[in-house]
Design an enzyme around this catalytic site. Structure first.
Site, mmCIF file in Angstrom:
data_model
loop_
_atom_site.group_PDB
_atom_site.id
_atom_site.type_symbol
_atom_site.label_atom_id
_atom_site.label_comp_id
_atom_site.label_asym_id
_atom_site.label_seq_id
_atom_site.Cartn_x
_atom_site.Cartn_y
_atom_site.Cartn_z
ATOM 1 N N ASP A 18 -1.913 0.597 8.140
ATOM 2 C CA ASP A 18 -0.683 1.364 7.872
ATOM 3 C C ASP A 18 0.465 0.947 8.798
ATOM 4 O O ASP A 18 1.390 1.735 9.042
ATOM 5 C CB ASP A 18 -0.935 2.885 7.985
ATOM 6 C CG ASP A 18 -2.020 3.361 7.020
ATOM 7 O OD1 ASP A 18 -2.091 2.830 5.903
ATOM 8 O OD2 ASP A 18 -2.798 4.260 7.392
ATOM 9 N N SER B 1 5.050 6.890 2.044
ATOM 10 C CA SER B 1 5.699 5.600 2.289
ATOM 11 C C SER B 1 4.941 4.503 1.543
ATOM 12 O O SER B 1 3.718 4.545 1.452
ATOM 13 C CB SER B 1 5.644 5.234 3.784
ATOM 14 O OG SER B 1 6.035 6.314 4.598
ATOM 15 N N HIS C 33 0.993 5.178 1.389
ATOM 16 C CA HIS C 33 0.366 6.004 2.418
ATOM 17 C C HIS C 33 1.053 7.370 2.424
ATOM 18 O O HIS C 33 2.296 7.430 2.442
ATOM 19 C CB HIS C 33 0.506 5.320 3.781
ATOM 20 C CG HIS C 33 -0.153 6.078 4.879
ATOM 21 N ND1 HIS C 33 -1.523 6.159 5.006
ATOM 22 C CD2 HIS C 33 0.357 6.831 5.881
ATOM 23 C CE1 HIS C 33 -1.817 6.917 6.046
ATOM 24 N NE2 HIS C 33 -0.702 7.340 6.587
ATOM 25 N N ASN D 145 0.848 -1.198 0.000
ATOM 26 C CA ASN D 145 0.000 0.000 0.000
ATOM 27 C C ASN D 145 0.880 1.244 0.000
ATOM 28 O O ASN D 145 1.995 1.208 0.523
ATOM 29 C CB ASN D 145 -0.876 -0.012 1.267
ATOM 30 C CG ASN D 145 -1.780 1.202 1.362
ATOM 31 O OD1 ASN D 145 -2.439 1.579 0.383
ATOM 32 N ND2 ASN D 145 -1.806 1.844 2.521
HETATM 33 C C1 GRF Z 1 -2.800 9.246 -2.589
HETATM 34 O O1 GRF Z 1 -2.322 10.393 -1.944
HETATM 35 C C2 GRF Z 1 -2.568 8.051 -1.712
HETATM 36 O O2 GRF Z 1 -1.374 8.090 -1.006
HETATM 37 C C3 GRF Z 1 -3.725 8.190 -0.763
HETATM 38 O O3 GRF Z 1 -4.809 8.567 -1.576
HETATM 39 C C4 GRF Z 1 -4.318 9.284 -2.697
HETATM 40 C C5 GRF Z 1 -4.805 8.564 -3.923
HETATM 41 O O4 GRF Z 1 -4.657 9.310 -5.082
HETATM 42 N N1 GRF Z 1 -3.941 7.000 0.024
HETATM 43 P P1 GRF Z 1 -4.798 8.617 -6.505
HETATM 44 O O5 GRF Z 1 -6.122 7.873 -6.535
HETATM 45 O O6 GRF Z 1 -3.618 7.720 -6.704
HETATM 46 O O7 GRF Z 1 -4.819 9.761 -7.496
#
Ligand code: GRF
Length: 201
Positions: A152, A143, A116, A114
């Site tokens: 997370d 990360s 984050h 994932n």
């Molecule tokens: C990203 O900032 C990711 O880290 C977070 O949600 C956002 C998703 O954006 N969990 P996208 O859908 O990749 O444009």
């Protein structure tokens, strides 16, 4: 003798929204020597912009609406079945906004990552940029981590940092961190995929 083609890990990306991280992975995987092949994109939201973007890029895109299921696990059983139907070996969550149950996490153990938007272990959960600004931090970032049952909480594969300026707002910081995420995630997926492929040797 024909040189042997390196094996690529059959990978799915789980999304819930616009899919910019997912597209960064799809684009990176256009390189034939990239260790993961993005075979499938699944969104728990049928209206997700990312589904259209994946489809336009020629990647199979599916919606499995979590609202159609009574329990989290029933939704995940459908998700798991779709992953298996498409012969998927590895799953990358990219802006996938569902907490996964222990059942799903155990099933995809060591094959699930994932991204984050914080420098983990700081700011697990939501509103990471706001919390970094409120704390007076001078550095933020993103990360990529292995997924474990604690949200997370898995070990970090790789990260990118961004300096916080006194002028930063939640939006400006989010935008600069996202720009780094798009560099970070393809690099981290490559690291994780190579790790999985090496374990299979
Ligand atoms: C990203 O900032 C990711 O880290 C977070 O949600 C956002 C998703 O954006 N969990 P996208 O859908 O990749 O444009």
């Amino acid at each position: 003798m024909t040189p042997s083609v390196p094996r690529r890990l059959r990978t799915a990306v789980l999304i819930s929204g616009r899919g910019s991280n997912m597209m960064a992975l799809v684009n990176a995987a256009q390189q034939s020597d990239y260790p993961a092949d993005i075979r499938l994109v699944i969104s728990n939201k049928p209206e997700a912009e990312g589904l259209r973007r994946a489809d336009a890029a020629g990647v199979k895109a599916l919606a499995i609406d979590h609202k159609d299921f009574e329990t989290r696990e029933a939704f995940e059983r459908e998700l798991d079945a779709a992953l298996n139907d498409h012969n998927i070996e590895f799953v990358a969550c990219a802006g996938f906004m569902r907490v996964l149950t222990n059942w799903f996490v155990a099933r995809w153990d060591s094959r699930l990552i994932n991204i984050h938007p914080s420098l983990l272990p700081k700011y697990k959960g939501l509103h990471t940029h706001r919390r970094a600004l409120e704390a007076g931090d001078t550095v933020a970032g993103a990360s990529v981590h292995w997924v474990v049952s604690e949200v997370d909480g898995g070990s970090v594969i790789d990260h990118e940092t961004v300096n916080i300026t006194p002028q930063d707002t939640e939006d400006s910081l989010m935008e600069r961190v996202l720009a780094r995420e798009l560099i970070l995630y393809p690099r981290a997926l490559a690291t994780a995929a190579k790790d999985v492929l090496a374990r299979q040797l």
